[in-house]
Motif scaffolding. Structure first.
Motif, mmCIF file in Angstrom:
data_model
loop_
_atom_site.group_PDB
_atom_site.id
_atom_site.type_symbol
_atom_site.label_atom_id
_atom_site.label_comp_id
_atom_site.label_asym_id
_atom_site.label_seq_id
_atom_site.Cartn_x
_atom_site.Cartn_y
_atom_site.Cartn_z
ATOM 1 N N PRO A 134 0.850 -1.193 0.000
ATOM 2 C CA PRO A 134 0.000 0.000 0.000
ATOM 3 C C PRO A 134 0.890 1.250 0.000
ATOM 4 O O PRO A 134 2.071 1.196 0.345
ATOM 5 C CB PRO A 134 -0.781 -0.111 1.313
ATOM 6 N N ARG A 135 0.320 2.379 -0.397
ATOM 7 C CA ARG A 135 1.080 3.626 -0.384
ATOM 8 C C ARG A 135 1.424 4.017 1.050
ATOM 9 O O ARG A 135 0.547 4.070 1.914
ATOM 10 C CB ARG A 135 0.270 4.747 -1.037
ATOM 11 N N VAL A 136 2.689 4.263 1.313
ATOM 12 C CA VAL A 136 3.132 4.686 2.638
ATOM 13 C C VAL A 136 2.775 6.158 2.835
ATOM 14 O O VAL A 136 3.086 7.007 1.986
ATOM 15 C CB VAL A 136 4.654 4.476 2.800
ATOM 16 N N THR A 137 2.128 6.461 3.948
ATOM 17 C CA THR A 137 1.719 7.836 4.235
ATOM 18 C C THR A 137 2.444 8.440 5.437
ATOM 19 O O THR A 137 2.337 9.638 5.677
ATOM 20 C CB THR A 137 0.204 7.897 4.501
ATOM 21 N N GLY A 138 3.165 7.624 6.188
ATOM 22 C CA GLY A 138 3.885 8.135 7.352
ATOM 23 C C GLY A 138 5.113 7.302 7.655
ATOM 24 O O GLY A 138 5.074 6.072 7.540
ATOM 25 N N THR A 139 6.202 7.963 8.028
ATOM 26 C CA THR A 139 7.463 7.284 8.343
ATOM 27 C C THR A 139 7.974 7.806 9.683
ATOM 28 O O THR A 139 7.887 9.008 9.958
ATOM 29 C CB THR A 139 8.515 7.537 7.252
ATOM 30 N N MET A 140 8.517 6.893 10.484
ATOM 31 C CA MET A 140 8.942 7.277 11.837
ATOM 32 C C MET A 140 10.171 6.475 12.265
ATOM 33 O O MET A 140 10.252 5.276 12.021
ATOM 34 C CB MET A 140 7.792 7.014 12.816
ATOM 35 N N LEU A 235 1.714 7.647 18.673
ATOM 36 C CA LEU A 235 2.500 7.282 17.497
ATOM 37 C C LEU A 235 1.635 7.302 16.243
ATOM 38 O O LEU A 235 2.066 7.775 15.183
ATOM 39 C CB LEU A 235 3.135 5.905 17.687
ATOM 40 N N THR A 236 0.424 6.790 16.340
ATOM 41 C CA THR A 236 -0.480 6.786 15.191
ATOM 42 C C THR A 236 -0.818 8.212 14.766
ATOM 43 O O THR A 236 -0.836 8.536 13.569
ATOM 44 C CB THR A 236 -1.770 6.014 15.524
ATOM 45 N N ALA A 237 -1.083 9.065 15.745
ATOM 46 C CA ALA A 237 -1.408 10.451 15.426
ATOM 47 C C ALA A 237 -0.226 11.166 14.775
ATOM 48 O O ALA A 237 -0.392 11.930 13.814
ATOM 49 C CB ALA A 237 -1.838 11.185 16.695
ATOM 50 N N LEU A 238 0.972 10.904 15.280
ATOM 51 C CA LEU A 238 2.159 11.532 14.692
ATOM 52 C C LEU A 238 2.367 11.073 13.253
ATOM 53 O O LEU A 238 2.707 11.874 12.379
ATOM 54 C CB LEU A 238 3.392 11.189 15.530
ATOM 55 N N LEU A 258 4.118 -1.366 20.281
ATOM 56 C CA LEU A 258 4.250 -2.055 18.995
ATOM 57 C C LEU A 258 3.319 -3.267 18.921
ATOM 58 O O LEU A 258 2.786 -3.576 17.848
ATOM 59 C CB LEU A 258 5.702 -2.464 18.768
ATOM 60 N N GLU A 259 3.113 -3.958 20.033
ATOM 61 C CA GLU A 259 2.130 -5.038 20.036
ATOM 62 C C GLU A 259 0.747 -4.501 19.691
ATOM 63 O O GLU A 259 0.004 -5.100 18.907
ATOM 64 C CB GLU A 259 2.089 -5.718 21.406
ATOM 65 N N ALA A 279 6.709 2.293 9.215
ATOM 66 C CA ALA A 279 6.028 2.846 8.048
ATOM 67 C C ALA A 279 4.530 2.632 8.221
ATOM 68 O O ALA A 279 4.093 1.525 8.547
ATOM 69 C CB ALA A 279 6.519 2.177 6.770
ATOM 70 N N PHE A 280 3.762 3.683 8.017
ATOM 71 C CA PHE A 280 2.315 3.647 8.197
ATOM 72 C C PHE A 280 1.613 3.850 6.859
ATOM 73 O O PHE A 280 2.092 4.598 5.993
ATOM 74 C CB PHE A 280 1.861 4.746 9.157
ATOM 75 N N ALA A 281 0.477 3.189 6.715
ATOM 76 C CA ALA A 281 -0.441 3.449 5.615
ATOM 77 C C ALA A 281 -1.714 3.995 6.242
ATOM 78 O O ALA A 281 -2.475 3.251 6.872
ATOM 79 C CB ALA A 281 -0.726 2.177 4.818
ATOM 80 N N ASP A 282 -1.906 5.311 6.126
ATOM 81 C CA ASP A 282 -2.981 6.008 6.830
ATOM 82 C C ASP A 282 -2.802 5.798 8.339
ATOM 83 O O ASP A 282 -1.745 6.095 8.866
ATOM 84 C CB ASP A 282 -4.339 5.550 6.324
ATOM 85 N N ASP A 283 -3.794 5.226 9.034
ATOM 86 C CA ASP A 283 -3.655 5.052 10.485
ATOM 87 C C ASP A 283 -3.261 3.629 10.861
ATOM 88 O O ASP A 283 -3.414 3.215 12.009
ATOM 89 C CB ASP A 283 -4.942 5.443 11.206
ATOM 90 N N ARG A 284 -2.701 2.895 9.912
ATOM 91 C CA ARG A 284 -2.316 1.497 10.154
ATOM 92 C C ARG A 284 -0.810 1.350 10.035
ATOM 93 O O ARG A 284 -0.206 1.837 9.081
ATOM 94 C CB ARG A 284 -3.013 0.577 9.143
ATOM 95 N N LEU A 285 -0.204 0.670 11.014
ATOM 96 C CA LEU A 285 1.219 0.374 10.920
ATOM 97 C C LEU A 285 1.413 -0.701 9.848
ATOM 98 O O LEU A 285 0.936 -1.814 9.979
ATOM 99 C CB LEU A 285 1.763 -0.114 12.259
ATOM 100 N N LEU A 286 2.106 -0.328 8.788
ATOM 101 C CA LEU A 286 2.278 -1.221 7.645
ATOM 102 C C LEU A 286 3.484 -2.143 7.826
ATOM 103 O O LEU A 286 3.422 -3.337 7.508
ATOM 104 C CB LEU A 286 2.456 -0.376 6.378
ATOM 105 N N ALA A 287 4.587 -1.606 8.316
ATOM 106 C CA ALA A 287 5.814 -2.392 8.423
ATOM 107 C C ALA A 287 6.726 -1.783 9.472
ATOM 108 O O ALA A 287 6.666 -0.572 9.739
ATOM 109 C CB ALA A 287 6.528 -2.447 7.067
ATOM 110 N N LEU A 288 7.575 -2.603 10.056
ATOM 111 C CA LEU A 288 8.580 -2.120 10.987
ATOM 112 C C LEU A 288 9.852 -2.922 10.798
ATOM 113 O O LEU A 288 9.808 -4.100 10.424
ATOM 114 C CB LEU A 288 8.106 -2.173 12.426
ATOM 115 N N ASP A 289 10.960 -2.251 11.027
ATOM 116 C CA ASP A 289 12.269 -2.837 10.757
ATOM 117 C C ASP A 289 13.222 -2.348 11.827
ATOM 118 O O ASP A 289 13.274 -1.155 12.139
ATOM 119 C CB ASP A 289 12.721 -2.379 9.361
ATOM 120 N N ARG A 290 13.980 -3.256 12.434
ATOM 121 C CA ARG A 290 14.926 -2.859 13.473
ATOM 122 C C ARG A 290 16.051 -2.030 12.871
ATOM 123 O O ARG A 290 16.600 -2.343 11.816
ATOM 124 C CB ARG A 290 15.534 -4.093 14.156
#
Length: 291
Positions: A134-140, A235-238, A258-259, A279-290
């Protein structure tokens, strides 16, 4: 007989938005006569994510923000095993491409055309994995504070415990990684060691550090679940703000948050000075990487 050392390299699927979709960047290497994804070898001691961003800039003149880890590619090169780590990256600036001896041409293509153009099946597989996202809309960048000595040896309130020499060294290392996401904001839990962990990042990026109580560990009498919910919501809001951000929190907060965000019970234990690329897609955490 000496063991054969694996060659480490990193690169990215660099994308930019266009009407109706996205385009991705390919480079042409005259030495091999191929079209491929921008990538290159790690320098000694270099973090793979840093190498990926650096090589993308060097080969394609694109300044890009890493987002989602893509499949790692393994093959043999010059008789040695080679590993290439890839991330999807959003192009945010360019220096103006100039042909050189390593890369003499580059192009922007839609993903389907890029899959047909690349010279190697493994590049096509990485591109296909990118196309399925999905298109990534947020990165943290989410990090845990660096080492601050032992709680038992600090006589003052625990929130005032400062980083030690080891912690400061790691904080400076983290600043390089945090800068990769080009954050527009830096947020920290209120503990002194958390703020100090972001101090080198603030100096490097010329950004203020915003203190946020939603990122704090539970206070006496407070239920841990309250902190987990508050941190996950923050985190979701940010992420929904549309700009990359960097956050420093604490060891009793990050795993639970994260859980909550992933809906999984994986091991999200984060060592001191460790962190995650989210990486978030809208208000959903799409992926995470250490990190």
């Amino acid at each position: 007989m000496a063991a054969v050392t694996e060659i480490r390299a990193a690169g990215g699927v660099v994308w930019r938005p266009v009407p109706g979709g996205v385009e991705v960047c390919l480079v042409h290497r005259p030495r091999y006569g191929d079209w491929t994804l921008p990538k290159g070898k790690l320098e000694p001691g270099e973090h793979p994510l840093s190498a990926a961003v650096r090589e993308v800039a060097e080969e394609s003149d694109n300044r890009a923000v890493p987002q989602v880890r893509l499949p790692t590619v393994h093959y043999r090169s010059e008789g040695r095993p080679k590993r290439v780590d890839y991330w999807s990256m959003r192009a945010v600036a360019t220096g103006g491409f100039q042909p050189g001896t390593e890369v003499d041409d580059m192009c922007w293509l839609d993903t389907d055309e890029a899959i047909r153009r690349v010279s190697y099946p493994h590049d096509a597989e990485v591109l296909a994995a990118f196309a399925a996202l999905p298109r990534v809309t947020g990165t943290m960048a989410l990090v845990r504070h660096a080492h601050a000595g032992k709680r038992t040896t600090w006589s003052g309130p625990d929130t005032g415990r400062p980083l030690d020499a080891q912690g400061w060294a790691r904080a400076h290392e983290l600043a390089t990684l945090v800068a990769l996401v080009r954050p527009s904001r830096l947020l920290s839990a209120s503990a002194r060691r958390c703020v100090q962990t972001l101090d080198p990042s603030a100096a490097l990026l010329d950004l203020p550090i915003e203190v946020c109580g939603d990122l704090d560990e539970p206070q006496p009498g407070q239920q841990p679940e309250e902190c987990t919910l508050a941190a996950a919501a923050r985190l979701t809001a940010l992420a929904g703000g549309g700009e990359p951000v960097a956050v420093c929190s604490q060891g009793k907060v990050i795993p639970g948050a994260l859980e909550r965000l992933t809906g999984r019970t994986d091991d999200f234990t984060t060592p001191k000075g460790g962190g995650w690329l989210l990486a978030f897609a809208d208000d959903r955490l799409l992926a995470l990487d250490r990190l």
